[in-house]
Scaffold this motif. Structure first.
Motif, PDB file in Angstrom:
ATOM      1  N   VAL A 162      17.790 -27.466   7.982  1.00  8.88           N
ATOM      2  CA  VAL A 162      17.792 -26.141   8.600  1.00  8.88           C
ATOM      3  C   VAL A 162      16.369 -25.632   8.751  1.00  8.88           C
ATOM      4  O   VAL A 162      15.955 -25.176   9.822  1.00  8.88           O
ATOM      5  CB  VAL A 162      18.649 -25.164   7.769  1.00  8.88           C
ATOM      6  CG1 VAL A 162      18.556 -23.748   8.353  1.00  8.88           C
ATOM      7  CG2 VAL A 162      20.098 -25.627   7.715  1.00  8.88           C
ATOM      8  N   THR A 163      15.583 -25.742   7.693  1.00  3.40           N
ATOM      9  CA  THR A 163      14.197 -25.254   7.717  1.00  3.40           C
ATOM     10  C   THR A 163      13.198 -26.329   8.099  1.00  3.40           C
ATOM     11  O   THR A 163      12.025 -26.026   8.286  1.00  3.40           O
ATOM     12  CB  THR A 163      13.832 -24.697   6.342  1.00  3.40           C
ATOM     13  OG1 THR A 163      13.883 -25.755   5.381  1.00  3.40           O
ATOM     14  CG2 THR A 163      14.798 -23.586   5.940  1.00  3.40           C
ATOM     15  N   ARG A 164      13.631 -27.614   8.131  1.00  8.96           N
ATOM     16  CA  ARG A 164      12.767 -28.767   8.400  1.00  8.96           C
ATOM     17  C   ARG A 164      11.725 -28.991   7.302  1.00  8.96           C
ATOM     18  O   ARG A 164      10.760 -29.723   7.502  1.00  8.96           O
ATOM     19  CB  ARG A 164      12.058 -28.644   9.742  1.00  8.96           C
ATOM     20  CG  ARG A 164      12.958 -28.501  10.939  1.00  8.96           C
ATOM     21  CD  ARG A 164      12.179 -28.571  12.228  1.00  8.96           C
ATOM     22  NE  ARG A 164      11.143 -27.561  12.280  1.00  8.96           N
ATOM     23  CZ  ARG A 164      10.228 -27.456  13.250  1.00  8.96           C
ATOM     24  NH1 ARG A 164      10.244 -28.323  14.239  1.00  8.96           N
ATOM     25  NH2 ARG A 164       9.315 -26.503  13.233  1.00  8.96           N
ATOM     26  N   LEU A 165      11.910 -28.381   6.160  1.00 13.53           N
ATOM     27  CA  LEU A 165      10.970 -28.543   5.061  1.00 13.53           C
ATOM     28  C   LEU A 165      11.445 -29.651   4.123  1.00 13.53           C
ATOM     29  O   LEU A 165      12.638 -29.763   3.818  1.00 13.53           O
ATOM     30  CB  LEU A 165      10.843 -27.241   4.274  1.00 13.53           C
ATOM     31  CG  LEU A 165      10.059 -26.110   4.947  1.00 13.53           C
ATOM     32  CD1 LEU A 165      10.026 -24.887   4.040  1.00 13.53           C
ATOM     33  CD2 LEU A 165       8.645 -26.551   5.294  1.00 13.53           C
ATOM     34  N   CYS A 166      10.487 -30.430   3.687  1.00 14.39           N
ATOM     35  CA  CYS A 166      10.756 -31.467   2.677  1.00 14.39           C
ATOM     36  C   CYS A 166       9.922 -31.116   1.451  1.00 14.39           C
ATOM     37  O   CYS A 166       8.688 -31.080   1.508  1.00 14.39           O
ATOM     38  CB  CYS A 166      10.384 -32.855   3.196  1.00 14.39           C
ATOM     39  SG  CYS A 166      10.789 -34.191   2.051  1.00 14.39           S
ATOM     40  N   VAL A 167      10.601 -30.844   0.351  1.00 16.49           N
ATOM     41  CA  VAL A 167       9.953 -30.485  -0.904  1.00 16.49           C
ATOM     42  C   VAL A 167      10.045 -31.691  -1.827  1.00 16.49           C
ATOM     43  O   VAL A 167      11.123 -32.287  -1.978  1.00 16.49           O
ATOM     44  CB  VAL A 167      10.632 -29.258  -1.553  1.00 16.49           C
ATOM     45  CG1 VAL A 167       9.896 -28.848  -2.815  1.00 16.49           C
ATOM     46  CG2 VAL A 167      10.693 -28.121  -0.555  1.00 16.49           C
ATOM     47  N   MET A 168       8.910 -32.045  -2.435  1.00 15.93           N
ATOM     48  CA  MET A 168       8.903 -33.273  -3.238  1.00 15.93           C
ATOM     49  C   MET A 168       7.975 -33.126  -4.423  1.00 15.93           C
ATOM     50  O   MET A 168       7.087 -32.261  -4.455  1.00 15.93           O
ATOM     51  CB  MET A 168       8.480 -34.470  -2.379  1.00 15.93           C
ATOM     52  CG  MET A 168       7.055 -34.391  -1.874  1.00 15.93           C
ATOM     53  SD  MET A 168       6.698 -35.636  -0.608  1.00 15.93           S
ATOM     54  CE  MET A 168       7.599 -34.969   0.781  1.00 15.93           C
ATOM     55  N   ALA A 169       8.175 -33.998  -5.416  1.00 17.33           N
ATOM     56  CA  ALA A 169       7.302 -34.104  -6.586  1.00 17.33           C
ATOM     57  C   ALA A 169       7.250 -35.567  -6.999  1.00 17.33           C
ATOM     58  O   ALA A 169       8.219 -36.321  -6.815  1.00 17.33           O
ATOM     59  CB  ALA A 169       7.814 -33.221  -7.726  1.00 17.33           C
ATOM     60  N   SER A 170       6.114 -35.948  -7.557  1.00 22.29           N
ATOM     61  CA  SER A 170       5.892 -37.363  -7.896  1.00 22.29           C
ATOM     62  C   SER A 170       5.504 -37.498  -9.352  1.00 22.29           C
ATOM     63  O   SER A 170       4.681 -36.726  -9.869  1.00 22.29           O
ATOM     64  CB  SER A 170       4.794 -37.964  -7.013  1.00 22.29           C
ATOM     65  OG  SER A 170       4.412 -39.239  -7.481  1.00 22.29           O
ATOM     66  N   ALA A 171       6.096 -38.494  -9.993  1.00 23.25           N
ATOM     67  CA  ALA A 171       5.707 -38.868 -11.353  1.00 23.25           C
ATOM     68  C   ALA A 171       5.038 -40.227 -11.288  1.00 23.25           C
ATOM     69  O   ALA A 171       5.669 -41.265 -11.495  1.00 23.25           O
ATOM     70  CB  ALA A 171       6.929 -38.892 -12.266  1.00 23.25           C
TER      71      ALA A 171
END
Length: 807
Positions: free
Chosen positions: A561-570
């Motif tokens: 819907v927002t076209r946002l990709c939220v991510m985090a990396s370990a």
């Protein structure tokens, strides 16, 4: 009387011999210049005196005469100590030669020759050495003239078929093959020209009449020169080292075969390497056949009543045109003998066949004149066989060759058994890992996803790579890629636990950074449990085998819907994004430490992805190759993504091209690639209403939902959706206050969500029969395919999903 001191070894050289003439009474009559130089006495001093006066001790004259044992007219030799003019003594060897008396003389005269005893002894030693050297029969000795014609040989020089009895005046090319004679002549000519001795040069000697392989001769040679330095020729020593060289070649072949067998656990590659070593070193054609069961990790059944079913795994050699791999056939040798590890040696005369047909052992190699069939047996189990053929002019295979092949086959059987065990464990681990992974392709309203998993071929087995794609609420999707450190079943099992944990934590609708914190805590707990379970020896060994648990992980959530990709990396590398204009970029993120370190926060990153973008998530095995630079590996991945045309092709097709240059047999680590093409939910599939925190708006909410579903032609869901929206809005107004946001999303499923500013999570409970309320969430759960709630920055969102009716 005595010889001159010269550089010549022969003590009685006529030109330089010390000599004197004696009359019958033993008086010196004449004295040569050589005698003057040796005894340092001039003739005027010696002539006319008795020869006994020359003795160092004249009293020993009787002992000197006593050395004569024959009659006076015979030549006799002896030794005596003479006094030199300088006063010192000299030990000499003398020879007395009687001379016939001339007419008118009453007594015969004597010619006395002499030389230093040391020089005479050396000359006699040299003579004896030369004579014995030519008489011995263990090594060949030859003397060549300056034109390399044979002058003298002993009986051991090339005593083989086709060598003439008398070699004097002949050249080597008269009885040796031209190439062999030319090789030896070139080496002898180098000795003649340079004067440098030749030591231990191995040359093959094959006679013109001998069809065999000939003999290997160790050749040593040195130049011969006369007293004045003139060139006389070259002397050569021929030592037959054929048996030694063959033994060394067999030992070298055994070592090379052992090396290739220990270099790989792959059954096919190990068989190919073994065949390549044996051909042409042992035979012109080699075939390696393995039992069908070993390729699946099973152990061949020990059934003596039927032959073993074999698969031709490898062939090698220039005569292998009639053979091909993959052929299924039965073992050709006797089963009972095969299980003892003994082979069979056959030749053209050993197995005559009826009707003029070639014997079965030569099948596929009709030109073979001999063959060996040796079983590969380990722990009493027949695992396969090795067959070697010889063709052409090579000598037939013999029992020494058979013994060597039996030894090689024994080692090959151990390698095959190890490969079988490894195959069984690896197939088990791969099957376990694949069973724990999701399908290779996934299609959701948010993304089209396709993946590739390539297990390593290392001896340690498969690793702990994993990926996952699963839907979240409100049409969002979670993309996960992780890698557990280490290889083997423990890494695979840990991967399964982490994947399950990620899914469980994702159901709590946690943000990526918070999810990784919980996952890090889980790994720390698992590590503590592994270190604490040491109550018995077996548990301690297991804990030591597993060791500390460490893993990397990238968790991303994409909202269509927002076209946002939220991510985090370990500790995981960043994803690559191919945008619709054809450029590739890597998402800028700040990776935290790997999971299992503990005590460190994780940072989130956001990326806005245009519709149709392709995001590539991967493990480090894809970019870390041959210990190269990671940056170079990432640039290579970007190039491969563009070459595979991930934008213009279905991802299920393009995924294989991205890893086309990564054959599984050469991987040092597992490779996992997850491709996801983003999608956008259009505005006409989303509707949002802002409602006041007033109970009267519940009725308005029901009418808004019903009207919108009619617009979408979803009247079938109007009743259930109206009830769900009514309950969720009512709870939001009652327990959270306003403002309240109601949203419907049509994307693969119908999502109804209500957001409010409260952080308290709704909890479904069982209402008592006397209670008027408390049944709202229960009703929502019964009417929904799935439901839940998640925290937001403004409060929380409670959502419900229903499947869309089939069109």
């Amino acid at each position: 009387m005595c010889a001159t001191e010269s550089d010549h070894d022969y003590p009685f050289d006529a030109a330089h011999t010390a000599a004197s003439l004696l009359d019958g009474a033993g008086t010196v009559v004449a004295w040569t210049a050589a005698a003057e130089r040796l005894l340092q006495r001039p003739g005027s001093e010696v002539c006319g005196r008795p020869v006994r006066d020359l003795l160092a001790e004249p009293s020993t004259w009787g002992a000197v005469l006593a050395q004569r044992t024959g009659p006076p007219e015979e030549v006799w030799d002896g030794t005596a100590a003479l006094r030199r003019g300088s006063g010192d003594c000299l030990e000499v060897t003398f020879r007395v030669i009687p001379l016939h008396a001339s007419a008118g003389e009453h007594r015969a005269r004597f010619l006395l020759l002499g030389a230093p005893a040391e020089q005479d002894s050396k000359w006699r030693q040299d003579l004896a050495f030369t004579q014995e050297l030519f008489l011995q029969g263990r090594i060949g000795l030859a003397v060549f003239d300056e034109h390399l014609r044979l002058l003298r040989t002993n009986t051991q020089l090339l005593p083989y078929t086709g060598v003439p009895d008398d070699l004097r005046g002949r050249r080597l090319a008269d009885f040796l093959r031209a190439e062999d004679a030319r090789t030896i002549d070139e080496k002898l000519q180098e000795v003649l020209t340079s004067g440098e001795p030749l030591v231990g040069f191995n040359a093959t000697a094959r006679t013109l009449d001998d069809p065999g392989a000939g003999r290997v001769m160790a050749l040593s040679a040195f130049r011969l020169q006369g007293p004045s330095g003139q060139l006389m020729g070259v002397a050569a020593v021929f030592n037959d080292v054929t048996d030694h060289e063959r033994a060394r070649a067999r030992l070298d072949l055994l070592h090379r075969a052992t090396a290739v067998l220990s270099g790989s656990l792959s059954l096919t590659r190990g068989s190919e390497d073994l065949a390549a070593v044996l051909a042409p070193a042992l035979g012109d054609c080699v075939a390696v056949d393995l039992a069908e069961e070993v390729f699946s990790g099973s152990e061949p059944a020990a059934v003596r009543s039927r032959p073993l079913v074999l698969r031709r795994t490898a062939v090698a050699g220039h005569a292998a045109d009639g053979l091909r791999t993959g052929v299924i056939h039965s073992a050709q040798n006797a089963p009972l003998r095969a299980r003892e590890g003994r082979g069979t040696l056959v030749t053209g005369n050993d197995a005559p066949s009826a009707g003029g047909q070639p014997p079965r052992w030569s099948e596929g190699v009709p030109a073979a004149h001999s063959a060996m069939i040796v079983p590969m047996t380990a722990r009493g189990t027949l695992l396969g066989q090795v067959t070697v053929w010889r063709t052409g002019k090579r000598p037939p295979l013999d029992r020494h060759d058979l013994s060597l092949l039996e030894e090689i086959a024994t080692r090959a059987a151990l390698a095959v058994d190890n490969g079988r065990r490894y195959t069984r464990e690896r197939l088990t681990a791969v099957a376990l890992q694949r069973s724990l992974l999701p399908p290779a392709t996934t299609d959701t309203p948010a993304v089209e996803a396709a993946s590739v998993y390539l297990p390593t071929d290392a001896a340690s087995g498969v690793g702990g790579d994993w990926f996952d794609v699963f839907p979240l609420s409100s049409a969002r999707v979670a993309l996960v890629v992780g890698d557990v450190a280490g290889h083997g079943l423990h890494a695979t099992a840990m991967m399964g636990r982490l994947r399950s944990a990620v899914r469980a934590l994702a159901d709590l609708e946690l943000e990526p950074a918070e999810l990784l914190v919980h996952l890090d805590d889980l790994i720390l707990q698992l590590t503590a449990e592994a270190e604490g379970v040491v109550s018995d020896e077996g548990a301690a060994q297991i804990a030591e085998y597993i060791g500390p648990v460490a893993a990397t992980c990238l968790y991303a959530v994409y909202d269509p819907v927002t076209r946002l990709c939220v991510m985090a990396s370990a500790g995981h590398p960043p994803p690559a994004v191919v945008v619709p204009n054809g450029t590739v970029r890597y998402v800028e993120l700040s990776p935290g430490p790997p999971l299992g370190v503990g005590g460190w926060p994780f940072e989130m990153s956001e990326a806005e992805l245009p519709p149709g973008s392709v995001m590539a998530l991967y493990t480090d095995g894809l970019i870390e190759r041959d210990e190269g630079d990671i940056d170079e590996g990432m640039r290579g991945l970007a190039d491969r993504l563009l070459r595979a045309d991930v934008l213009g092709r279905p991802l299920r097709e393009a995924r294989h091209d991205v890893v086309a240059d990564l054959p599984p047999g050469r991987l040092a680590d597992d490779v996992t690639l997850l491709l996801a093409r983003t999608r956008l939910i259009t505005e006409d599939s989303i509707v949002t209403w802002q409602l006041d925190a007033d109970p009267v708006v519940v009725s308005d909410a029901r009418h808004l939902v019903t009207r919108q579903l009619s617009v979408w032609d979803l009247d079938e869901l109007a009743f259930t959706t109206e009830l769900i929206a009514s309950e969720l809005v009512t709870n939001a107004i009652r327990y959270a206050g306003g403002p309240v946001r109601l949203r419907l999303i049509r994307a693969g499923a119908l999502t109804c969500e209500v957001s409010d500013p409260s952080n308290s999570q709704p909890r479904m409970r069982r209402a008592r029969s006397s209670e008027e309320g408390g049944r709202g969430l229960y009703l929502v759960a019964q009417l929904s395919h799935r439901w839940g709630s998640r925290y937001t920055r403004e409060g929380k969102t409670v959502w419900s999903e229903q499947p869309l009716p089939l069109q």
